[in-house]
Design a protein around this motif. Structure first.
Motif, PDB file in Angstrom:
ATOM      1  N   GLY A  28       0.805  -1.219   0.000  1.00  0.00           N
ATOM      2  CA  GLY A  28       0.000   0.000   0.000  1.00  0.00           C
ATOM      3  C   GLY A  28       0.838   1.270   0.000  1.00  0.00           C
ATOM      4  N   PRO A  29       1.774   1.422   0.951  1.00  0.00           N
ATOM      5  CA  PRO A  29       2.624   2.620   0.930  1.00  0.00           C
ATOM      6  C   PRO A  29       3.467   2.747  -0.345  1.00  0.00           C
ATOM      7  CG  PRO A  29       2.744   1.578   3.069  1.00  0.00           C
ATOM      8  CD  PRO A  29       1.972   0.653   2.180  1.00  0.00           C
ATOM      9  N   ARG A  30       3.922   1.625  -0.873  1.00  0.00           N
ATOM     10  CA  ARG A  30       4.713   1.668  -2.118  1.00  0.00           C
ATOM     11  C   ARG A  30       3.845   2.155  -3.270  1.00  0.00           C
ATOM     12  NH1 ARG A  30       8.807   0.122  -5.344  1.00  0.00           N
ATOM     13  NH2 ARG A  30       8.355  -1.138  -7.168  1.00  0.00           N
ATOM     14  N   TYR A  31       2.614   1.683  -3.340  1.00  0.00           N
ATOM     15  CA  TYR A  31       1.708   2.130  -4.398  1.00  0.00           C
ATOM     16  C   TYR A  31       1.450   3.630  -4.292  1.00  0.00           C
ATOM     17  CZ  TYR A  31      -2.551   3.054  -6.941  1.00  0.00           C
ATOM     18  OH  TYR A  31      -3.482   3.608  -7.778  1.00  0.00           O
ATOM     19  N   MET A  32       1.202   4.119  -3.077  1.00  0.00           N
ATOM     20  CA  MET A  32       0.932   5.543  -2.903  1.00  0.00           C
ATOM     21  C   MET A  32       2.154   6.386  -3.275  1.00  0.00           C
ATOM     22  SD  MET A  32      -1.689   5.952   0.256  1.00  0.00           S
ATOM     23  CE  MET A  32      -0.543   5.539   1.514  1.00  0.00           C
ATOM     24  N   ALA A  33       3.335   5.929  -2.891  1.00  0.00           N
ATOM     25  CA  ALA A  33       4.555   6.670  -3.224  1.00  0.00           C
ATOM     26  C   ALA A  33       4.760   6.723  -4.737  1.00  0.00           C
ATOM     27  CB  ALA A  33       5.763   6.035  -2.551  1.00  0.00           C
ATOM     28  N   LEU A  34       4.555   5.602  -5.420  1.00  0.00           N
ATOM     29  CA  LEU A  34       4.712   5.600  -6.873  1.00  0.00           C
ATOM     30  C   LEU A  34       3.636   6.436  -7.548  1.00  0.00           C
ATOM     31  CD1 LEU A  34       5.742   1.912  -7.588  1.00  0.00           C
ATOM     32  CD2 LEU A  34       7.132   3.967  -7.835  1.00  0.00           C
ATOM     33  N   ARG A  35       2.453   6.438  -6.988  1.00  0.00           N
ATOM     34  CA  ARG A  35       1.369   7.253  -7.544  1.00  0.00           C
ATOM     35  C   ARG A  35       1.732   8.739  -7.471  1.00  0.00           C
ATOM     36  NH1 ARG A  35      -1.182   9.344 -10.553  1.00  0.00           N
ATOM     37  NH2 ARG A  35      -3.382   9.803 -10.518  1.00  0.00           N
ATOM     38  N   ILE A  36       2.323   9.135  -6.361  1.00  0.00           N
ATOM     39  CA  ILE A  36       2.745  10.531  -6.212  1.00  0.00           C
ATOM     40  C   ILE A  36       3.902  10.848  -7.161  1.00  0.00           C
ATOM     41  CG2 ILE A  36       3.843  12.164  -4.630  1.00  0.00           C
ATOM     42  CD1 ILE A  36       2.199  10.850  -2.383  1.00  0.00           C
ATOM     43  N   LEU A  37       4.873   9.938  -7.250  1.00  0.00           N
ATOM     44  CA  LEU A  37       6.045  10.196  -8.086  1.00  0.00           C
ATOM     45  C   LEU A  37       5.698  10.238  -9.575  1.00  0.00           C
ATOM     46  CD1 LEU A  37       8.713   8.029  -6.276  1.00  0.00           C
ATOM     47  CD2 LEU A  37       8.553  10.517  -6.335  1.00  0.00           C
ATOM     48  N   ARG A  38       4.669   9.537  -9.990  1.00  0.00           N
ATOM     49  CA  ARG A  38       4.301   9.497 -11.406  1.00  0.00           C
ATOM     50  C   ARG A  38       3.427  10.676 -11.828  1.00  0.00           C
ATOM     51  NH1 ARG A  38       3.205   3.089 -11.304  1.00  0.00           N
ATOM     52  NH2 ARG A  38       5.352   2.446 -11.656  1.00  0.00           N
ATOM     53  N   LEU A  39       3.166  11.597 -10.942  1.00  0.00           N
ATOM     54  CA  LEU A  39       2.389  12.781 -11.307  1.00  0.00           C
ATOM     55  C   LEU A  39       3.181  13.617 -12.303  1.00  0.00           C
ATOM     56  CD1 LEU A  39       1.065  13.825  -7.790  1.00  0.00           C
ATOM     57  CD2 LEU A  39      -0.280  12.874  -9.659  1.00  0.00           C
ATOM     58  N   SER A  40       2.478  14.245 -13.219  1.00  0.00           N
ATOM     59  CA  SER A  40       3.167  15.043 -14.241  1.00  0.00           C
ATOM     60  C   SER A  40       3.253  16.499 -13.801  1.00  0.00           C
ATOM     61  CB  SER A  40       2.437  14.924 -15.572  1.00  0.00           C
ATOM     62  OG  SER A  40       1.118  15.401 -15.426  1.00  0.00           O
ATOM     63  N   SER A  41       3.928  16.724 -12.706  1.00  0.00           N
ATOM     64  CA  SER A  41       4.177  18.071 -12.185  1.00  0.00           C
ATOM     65  C   SER A  41       5.667  18.221 -11.940  1.00  0.00           C
ATOM     66  CB  SER A  41       3.431  18.283 -10.863  1.00  0.00           C
ATOM     67  OG  SER A  41       2.048  18.300 -11.067  1.00  0.00           O
ATOM     68  N   SER A  42       6.058  19.430 -11.612  1.00  0.00           N
ATOM     69  CA  SER A  42       7.464  19.656 -11.303  1.00  0.00           C
ATOM     70  C   SER A  42       7.779  19.048  -9.930  1.00  0.00           C
ATOM     71  CB  SER A  42       7.760  21.155 -11.282  1.00  0.00           C
ATOM     72  OG  SER A  42       7.116  21.750 -10.171  1.00  0.00           O
ATOM     73  N   ASN A  79       1.012  20.531  -5.707  1.00  0.00           N
ATOM     74  CA  ASN A  79       0.169  19.563  -6.389  1.00  0.00           C
ATOM     75  C   ASN A  79      -0.933  19.115  -5.435  1.00  0.00           C
ATOM     76  OD1 ASN A  79      -0.701  16.826  -7.306  1.00  0.00           O
ATOM     77  ND2 ASN A  79       0.673  17.379  -8.987  1.00  0.00           N
ATOM     78  N   LEU A  80      -2.176  19.292  -5.837  1.00  0.00           N
ATOM     79  CA  LEU A  80      -3.314  18.996  -4.974  1.00  0.00           C
ATOM     80  C   LEU A  80      -3.484  17.504  -4.743  1.00  0.00           C
ATOM     81  CD1 LEU A  80      -5.909  21.540  -6.425  1.00  0.00           C
ATOM     82  CD2 LEU A  80      -4.238  21.876  -4.619  1.00  0.00           C
ATOM     83  N   LEU A  81      -3.234  16.705  -5.762  1.00  0.00           N
ATOM     84  CA  LEU A  81      -3.374  15.262  -5.615  1.00  0.00           C
ATOM     85  C   LEU A  81      -2.302  14.697  -4.685  1.00  0.00           C
ATOM     86  CD1 LEU A  81      -5.029  12.847  -6.448  1.00  0.00           C
ATOM     87  CD2 LEU A  81      -3.540  12.580  -8.434  1.00  0.00           C
ATOM     88  N   ALA A  82      -1.095  15.198  -4.779  1.00  0.00           N
ATOM     89  CA  ALA A  82      -0.029  14.762  -3.865  1.00  0.00           C
ATOM     90  C   ALA A  82      -0.383  15.129  -2.429  1.00  0.00           C
ATOM     91  CB  ALA A  82       1.295  15.393  -4.259  1.00  0.00           C
ATOM     92  N   ALA A  83      -0.983  16.296  -2.231  1.00  0.00           N
ATOM     93  CA  ALA A  83      -1.389  16.716  -0.891  1.00  0.00           C
ATOM     94  C   ALA A  83      -2.466  15.796  -0.344  1.00  0.00           C
ATOM     95  CB  ALA A  83      -1.883  18.158  -0.916  1.00  0.00           C
ATOM     96  N   ALA A  84      -3.449  15.473  -1.178  1.00  0.00           N
ATOM     97  CA  ALA A  84      -4.550  14.614  -0.726  1.00  0.00           C
ATOM     98  C   ALA A  84      -4.059  13.203  -0.411  1.00  0.00           C
ATOM     99  CB  ALA A  84      -5.647  14.579  -1.780  1.00  0.00           C
ATOM    100  N   ILE A  85      -3.180  12.668  -1.238  1.00  0.00           N
ATOM    101  CA  ILE A  85      -2.682  11.305  -1.011  1.00  0.00           C
ATOM    102  C   ILE A  85      -1.826  11.245   0.249  1.00  0.00           C
ATOM    103  CG2 ILE A  85      -1.152   9.522  -1.931  1.00  0.00           C
ATOM    104  CD1 ILE A  85      -2.149  10.279  -4.720  1.00  0.00           C
ATOM    105  N   THR A  86      -1.028  12.264   0.491  1.00  0.00           N
ATOM    106  CA  THR A  86      -0.109  12.247   1.632  1.00  0.00           C
ATOM    107  C   THR A  86      -0.830  12.343   2.972  1.00  0.00           C
ATOM    108  OG1 THR A  86       1.476  13.324   0.189  1.00  0.00           O
ATOM    109  CG2 THR A  86       2.057  13.225   2.481  1.00  0.00           C
ATOM    110  N   THR A  87      -2.080  12.753   2.976  1.00  0.00           N
ATOM    111  CA  THR A  87      -2.818  12.797   4.242  1.00  0.00           C
ATOM    112  C   THR A  87      -3.030  11.402   4.817  1.00  0.00           C
ATOM    113  OG1 THR A  87      -4.961  12.781   3.126  1.00  0.00           O
ATOM    114  CG2 THR A  87      -4.016  14.934   3.699  1.00  0.00           C
TER     115      THR A  87
END
Length: 185
Positions: A28-42, A79-87
């Motif tokens: 689960g944590p690995r999936y969330m980390a990869l999901r954040i890293l694969r975002l197309s933001s700076s 990045n709003l999605l990274a913020a939401a996932i990190t909660t």
């Protein structure tokens, strides 16, 4: 049925899955980390989002963490999605530790109260009778004040980690795409 198991799951297998997941705890944590890293933001935007999510996770406002994180990320152009996932840092395992740390730090910052700390029985009685105004001084105020330095520390710790990780991940991914090799992390 098309997708039914050949051998039904036994009660002992279900109980074991509650204690130890079949795919392990790291999935689960690995999936969330990869999901954040694969975002197309700076990397900066991703790191701001991660820092905002981490900071909001250290507040005692459970149920509002995503709203607080998204608001912080939008104020600081993260990045709003990274913020939401990190909660997800505030989960049933970490919440008792966060609450205890924020309460203890708050009592250290405020100093000893004239009324003294509330006992567990006092808190249970006030919650049972919905007397939340009586909980402000002995419980909520120290917890809120103690959460501010914890949230700032969480943001200051998670920003550089997320920035470096996102920068490395994106540069490796860019390099792999330019050389024609498919990246599979």
């Amino acid at each position: 049925m098309l997708f039914r198991r050949r051998k039904p799951v036994t009660i002992s297998e279900r109980l074991r899955a509650l204690v130890w997941p079949r795919k392990g705890f790291r999935r689960g944590p690995r999936y969330m980390a990869l999901r954040i890293l694969r975002l197309s933001s700076s990397p900066h935007s991703i790191a701001i989002g991660v820092a905002a999510g981490a900071a909001s996770s250290f507040t005692p406002f459970f149920g509002l963490h995503i709203i607080i994180a998204v608001a912080l990320a939008s104020v600081f152009s993260g990045n709003l999605l990274a913020a939401a996932i990190t909660t997800a840092l505030a989960n049933p395992v970490t919440i008792p530790m966060i609450l205890t740390a924020s309460y203890e730090l708050g009592t250290v910052i405020i100093g000893p109260q004239a009324s003294g700390p509330a006992t567990g029985a006092d808190v249970a009685h006030m919650v049972e009778h919905l007397e939340f105004s009586g909980l402000w001084g002995p419980v909520f105020k120290p917890m809120l004040i103690g959460s501010v330095p914890l949230a700032a520390a969480g943001a200051l710790i998670f920003y550089p980690l997320a920035y470096q990780t996102a920068r490395l991940f994106q540069s490796r991914r860019r390099r792999a795409r330019s050389s024609g090799v498919r990246s599979t992390p």
